[in-house]
Design a protein around this motif. Structure first.
Motif, mmCIF file in Angstrom:
data_model
loop_
_atom_site.group_PDB
_atom_site.id
_atom_site.type_symbol
_atom_site.label_atom_id
_atom_site.label_comp_id
_atom_site.label_asym_id
_atom_site.label_seq_id
_atom_site.Cartn_x
_atom_site.Cartn_y
_atom_site.Cartn_z
ATOM 1 N N PRO A 38 -64.363 -23.648 13.766
ATOM 2 C CA PRO A 38 -64.127 -22.255 13.367
ATOM 3 C C PRO A 38 -64.511 -22.026 11.906
ATOM 4 O O PRO A 38 -64.476 -22.943 11.076
ATOM 5 C CB PRO A 38 -62.619 -22.090 13.566
ATOM 6 C CG PRO A 38 -62.067 -23.465 13.329
ATOM 7 C CD PRO A 38 -63.114 -24.415 13.858
ATOM 8 N N LYS B 47 -62.288 -16.665 10.119
ATOM 9 C CA LYS B 47 -61.536 -16.586 11.364
ATOM 10 C C LYS B 47 -60.204 -17.310 11.241
ATOM 11 O O LYS B 47 -59.169 -16.825 11.711
ATOM 12 C CB LYS B 47 -62.356 -17.185 12.512
ATOM 13 C CG LYS B 47 -61.649 -17.122 13.861
ATOM 14 C CD LYS B 47 -62.510 -17.703 14.969
ATOM 15 C CE LYS B 47 -61.773 -17.636 16.311
ATOM 16 N NZ LYS B 47 -62.593 -18.218 17.412
ATOM 17 N N LEU B 48 -60.210 -18.485 10.591
ATOM 18 C CA LEU B 48 -58.969 -19.242 10.393
ATOM 19 C C LEU B 48 -57.967 -18.441 9.576
ATOM 20 O O LEU B 48 -56.775 -18.413 9.885
ATOM 21 C CB LEU B 48 -59.268 -20.572 9.695
ATOM 22 C CG LEU B 48 -59.950 -21.663 10.525
ATOM 23 C CD1 LEU B 48 -60.250 -22.862 9.637
ATOM 24 C CD2 LEU B 48 -59.071 -22.069 11.696
ATOM 25 N N THR C 214 -56.579 -15.515 11.658
ATOM 26 C CA THR C 214 -55.679 -16.015 12.702
ATOM 27 C C THR C 214 -54.345 -16.426 12.111
ATOM 28 O O THR C 214 -53.272 -16.095 12.628
ATOM 29 C CB THR C 214 -56.319 -17.205 13.437
ATOM 30 O OG1 THR C 214 -57.554 -16.783 14.042
ATOM 31 C CG2 THR C 214 -55.392 -17.742 14.520
ATOM 32 N N ARG D 147 -52.295 -13.341 10.898
ATOM 33 C CA ARG D 147 -51.653 -12.636 12.007
ATOM 34 C C ARG D 147 -50.478 -13.433 12.563
ATOM 35 O O ARG D 147 -49.419 -12.873 12.871
ATOM 36 C CB ARG D 147 -52.681 -12.372 13.121
ATOM 37 C CG ARG D 147 -53.626 -11.224 12.830
ATOM 38 C CD ARG D 147 -54.341 -10.777 14.085
ATOM 39 N NE ARG D 147 -55.217 -11.841 14.600
ATOM 40 C CZ ARG D 147 -56.499 -11.963 14.301
ATOM 41 N NH1 ARG D 147 -57.075 -11.083 13.488
ATOM 42 N NH2 ARG D 147 -57.218 -12.938 14.815
ATOM 43 N N ALA D 148 -50.657 -14.745 12.674
ATOM 44 C CA ALA D 148 -49.595 -15.590 13.232
ATOM 45 C C ALA D 148 -48.334 -15.552 12.376
ATOM 46 O O ALA D 148 -47.216 -15.650 12.901
ATOM 47 C CB ALA D 148 -50.094 -17.026 13.369
#
Length: 438
Positions: free
Chosen positions: A406, A410-411, A414, A417-418
């Motif tokens: 990735p 993107k990491l 992600t 959001r997490a």
């Protein structure tokens, strides 16, 4: 009116007090240096890092005689979650020789060493003596201190209060604007263990040799209590501890030794302290409010310096206090001497003290970093960012074939959001950090 016995009385023979006494005595003042312990450093249990460049002015050639445990040549900042650790580790051989950057030392040794220089300059060291209050004249000007000595009080033209984080003298002088709950909110509890380890084992585990050592500052290690941790190498021991918000500690209903025990059990820390023998457990209050929580630094006949003035820098990647105490004490001693010579020890006559601190690193650093304590003790820095960064690192280094690797963007998205990170919060914290550290 009784003639003052001394030009200057300094209360507290810690780094600030001894530096003040040293400079005032060098300026030709008669100086009394009060210490409530049987010797300077007797009541101190600190074992940490001293940044000594300010000593270039105070004790020329200090590198040859300072009671050093190890010179810090590795400086690390570690972010922890319950099962992860991400460390930024810097090391340089340039810090292993003159000009040195920092050193680990024991306060019992450091305080005695510095007080001896004050005595050599002419200061009178008065031990096993507690200042119980201030003496004042009819106009309210401070004229000395009351003591618990059988022979009574000590009169002086200027009193320099270096009596620690709970400075009763500064409060009695009205230098603090007391607001209910404010002192607790700007105070932290530091708890520390000194753990004995063979010298060769320390060198093996921390990757150092000779008198070189490591300083690790830790974020995300105090659970529900806002704070931070540290791990320092001494010659044949390590100092490990946590600094905890007093209000956060009360709200979490947890004992500080439990927080420290959990840090020692963390998988990133346990291998470093495995098999070590406890030599000392200690606790000490620390001023953590920074620039915004400092008192007035001068009153009629009185100055305040060091922890008594809140001069401890808790900025996440920096946890410093001794160097600011030394710098403030040095300027307090000089300002007191100048005021005595000018025969004006009023607030205005002592105002040169603050001007000197504003022009020096002492208040320049605190003023520039005044927003950082609030940022460091925020929930996002304490919990969210360590988890986010560690999760990103774990995902980045995980090889998950046959999936492609990735990208960082993107990491980051992600992970954000997490963990529920809002863009406005990230921007706000980034701006605070930029304003402070840029």
């Amino acid at each position: 009116m009784t003639e003052p016995a001394f030009d200057v009385v300094v209360v507290g023979a810690g780094p600030a007090g001894s530096a003040a006494a040293l400079e005032a005595a060098r300026a030709g003042m008669s100086v009394a240096l009060l210490e409530r312990g049987p010797y300077p450093g007797a009541k101190n249990v600190y074992g940490g890092v001293v940044y000594g460049r300010v000593l270039d002015d105070l004790v020329p050639g200090w590198e040859q005689t300072l009671p050093v445990q190890r010179w810090v040549t590795r400086r690390s900042t570690m972010m922890l979650t319950e099962r992860q650790a991400l460390t930024v580790d810097f090391r340089t051989e340039n810090w292993g020789g003159p000009p040195y950057n920092g050193a680990t030392a024991h306060r019992a040794d450091l305080d005695s060493w510095l007080a001896s220089h004050a005595q050599e300059a002419g200061a009178v060291l008065v031990t096993s003596t507690t200042a119980t209050g201030l003496l004042r004249d009819a106009h309210g000007t401070v004229t000395g201190v009351r003591t618990d000595r059988p022979d009574g009080d000590l009169r002086a033209k200027v009193v320099i209060a270096c009596d620690g984080v709970n400075s009763f003298l500064a409060h009695e002088a009205g230098l603090f604007a007391d607001v209910p709950g404010k002192r607790a909110a700007h105070t932290a509890l530091g708890v520390k263990e000194t753990l004995a380890l063979p010298r060769e084992l320390i060198e093996e585990r921390f990757g150092v040799r000779g008198r070189h050592g490591q300083d690790i500052e830790i974020i995300g290690c105090t659970g529900d209590v806002p704070g931070g941790g540290f791990l320092y190498t001494n010659l044949d021991s390590v100092s490990i501890g946590v600094v905890l918000s007093l209000t956060g500690l009360a709200a979490a209903a947890v004992r500080p030794e439990e927080v420290l025990a959990r840090l020692k059990e963390h998988p990133a820390i346990a291998p470093l302290v495995q098999g070590a023998q406890l030599k000392e457990y200690s606790a000490h209050l620390l001023p953590e409010g920074g620039y915004e929580a400092m008192p007035e630094l001068a009153g009629d006949g009185i100055l305040v310096a060091g922890d008594a003035a809140g001069m401890c820098l808790a900025a996440g990647i920096w946890l410093e206090g001794v160097n600011y105490a030394l710098g403030a004490g040095m300027h307090a001693g000089r300002a007191a001497a100048a005021a005595v010579r000018a025969d004006d020890t009023s607030r205005s006559g002592l105002a040169g003290y603050r001007r000197a601190l504003e022009e020096s690193f002492v208040l320049a650093d605190h003023r520039r970093l005044r927003r950082v304590p609030g940022l460091v003790f925020s929930d996002r820095v304490q919990h969210l960012y360590p988890r986010l960064v560690c999760d990103m690192a774990e995902a980045f280094f995980t090889v998950d074939n046959p999936r492609p690797k990735p990208g960082l963007r993107k990491l980051a998205l992600t992970a954000a959001r997490a963990h529920g990170l809002k863009a406005r919060h990230l921007l706000s914290d980034a701006l605070t950090a930029l304003r402070s550290f840029a």
